[in-house]
Design an enzyme around this catalytic site. Structure first.
Site, PDB file in Angstrom:
ATOM      1  CG  HIS A  53     -40.437  68.204 -59.525  1.00  0.00           C
ATOM      2  ND1 HIS A  53     -41.570  68.907 -59.170  1.00  0.00           N
ATOM      3  CD2 HIS A  53     -40.874  67.116 -60.213  1.00  0.00           C
ATOM      4  CE1 HIS A  53     -42.640  68.273 -59.615  1.00  0.00           C
ATOM      5  NE2 HIS A  53     -42.241  67.200 -60.262  1.00  0.00           N
ATOM      6  CG  HIS A  55     -40.916  64.734 -62.843  1.00  0.00           C
ATOM      7  ND1 HIS A  55     -41.611  64.160 -61.794  1.00  0.00           N
ATOM      8  CD2 HIS A  55     -39.753  64.037 -62.941  1.00  0.00           C
ATOM      9  CE1 HIS A  55     -40.891  63.160 -61.279  1.00  0.00           C
ATOM     10  NE2 HIS A  55     -39.766  63.073 -61.964  1.00  0.00           N
ATOM     11  CG  ASP A  57     -45.882  66.735 -64.957  1.00  0.00           C
ATOM     12  OD1 ASP A  57     -44.687  66.561 -64.656  1.00  0.00           O
ATOM     13  OD2 ASP A  57     -46.820  66.393 -64.203  1.00  0.00           O
ATOM     14  CG  HIS A  58     -44.031  69.838 -62.380  1.00  0.00           C
ATOM     15  ND1 HIS A  58     -44.716  70.340 -61.303  1.00  0.00           N
ATOM     16  CD2 HIS A  58     -44.451  68.549 -62.521  1.00  0.00           C
ATOM     17  CE1 HIS A  58     -45.506  69.405 -60.800  1.00  0.00           C
ATOM     18  NE2 HIS A  58     -45.358  68.311 -61.526  1.00  0.00           N
ATOM     19  CG  HIS A 111     -42.289  63.748 -56.836  1.00  0.00           C
ATOM     20  ND1 HIS A 111     -43.181  62.740 -57.126  1.00  0.00           N
ATOM     21  CD2 HIS A 111     -42.193  64.508 -57.964  1.00  0.00           C
ATOM     22  CE1 HIS A 111     -43.597  62.867 -58.376  1.00  0.00           C
ATOM     23  NE2 HIS A 111     -43.010  63.929 -58.910  1.00  0.00           N
ATOM     24  CG  ASP A 128     -45.764  66.549 -58.607  1.00  0.00           C
ATOM     25  OD1 ASP A 128     -46.645  67.432 -58.594  1.00  0.00           O
ATOM     26  OD2 ASP A 128     -45.426  65.939 -59.637  1.00  0.00           O
ATOM     27  CG  HIS A 166     -50.330  66.522 -60.281  1.00  0.00           C
ATOM     28  ND1 HIS A 166     -50.487  66.284 -61.621  1.00  0.00           N
ATOM     29  CD2 HIS A 166     -48.989  66.605 -60.064  1.00  0.00           C
ATOM     30  CE1 HIS A 166     -49.287  66.211 -62.201  1.00  0.00           C
ATOM     31  NE2 HIS A 166     -48.365  66.413 -61.278  1.00  0.00           N
TER      32      HIS A 166
END
Length: 224
Positions: A53, A55, A57-58, A111, A128, A166
């Site tokens: 996805h 975001h 942090d990905h 998410h 996530d 995570h």
């Protein structure tokens, strides 16, 4: 045979490296530097980037990795992924010949609206959507969409190893004990903390078996 290597990043992220011989693919590289360090230390060549996805942090490390390794970037068709070359959705097959690996794409909105997961070789890379003892927050999707996505993942074989993005296990257990105080959750918390650190120290080999105590594995196993 594929080796799956967890690379800790930020406070609690897992960047998953799929390794076979001299090649590797990375899933959800939010930060390029730890990936580049591992590749250099083990003399590996990156052959693909897979994103679940959009975001940061990905996907935050995509462009830096691409500057060093101009490889295909797979990501959800309905989300903007930096450097994406291959948009994928439900039922698509990601073929990684360098790893002798094929991964099936599964749509798992909830998410985010376009979130996908990758499944193959009895392994699920779910971003996530699913965590040990919990699921992802609903930023763009609905509870109904998340429930449908989790129900879809629950149909995968029991032997499936779940590689989430995570380390939320302890927090999820604490939450579960509050909302379901009468449900017995077997957890050797002292053992888990000794392995994973008190909160977010790099765990590397963290696992949760949904029927049994923690086991020294890199991923949780499906248990219905």
């Amino acid at each position: 045979m594929i080796e799956v290597v967890p690379i800790p990043a930020f406070e609690d992220n897992y960047l998953w490296l799929l390794v076979h011989g001299a090649y590797a693919a990375v899933v959800d590289p939010g930060d390029a530097q730890p990936v580049l360090r591992y590749l250099a230390q083990h003399q590996l060549t990156l052959c693909a980037i897979l994103c679940t996805h959009h975001h940061a942090d990905h996907v935050g490390g995509n462009r830096e990795l691409l500057a060093r390794f101009p490889v295909p970037v797979y990501g959800p068709a309905h989300e903007k992924i930096p450097g994406m070359t291959q948009a994928v959705s439900e039922g698509d097959c990601v073929r990684l010949p360098e790893l002798n690996l094929e991964l099936t794409v599964i749509d798992v909105p909830g998410h985010t609206a376009g979130h996908v997961a990758y499944y193959g070789a009895e392994s699920l890379f779910c971003g996530d959507t699913l965590f040990a003892c919990g699921c992802g927050r609903l930023f763009e999707g609905t509870p109904q969409a998340m429930h449908q996505s989790l129900s879809k993942l629950a149909q995968l074989p029991d032997a499936t190893l779940v590689y989430c993005a995570h380390e939320y296990t302890l927090d999820n257990i604490r939450f579960a004990k509050v909302v379901e105080p009468t449900t017995l959750i077997y957890c050797n918390a002292k053992s888990m903390i000794a392995t994973a650190g008190p909160s977010t120290s790099p765990p590397c080999h963290r696992a949760w078996s949904w029927k049994n105590a923690p086991t020294p594995f890199c991923a949780a196993r499906f248990q219905r």
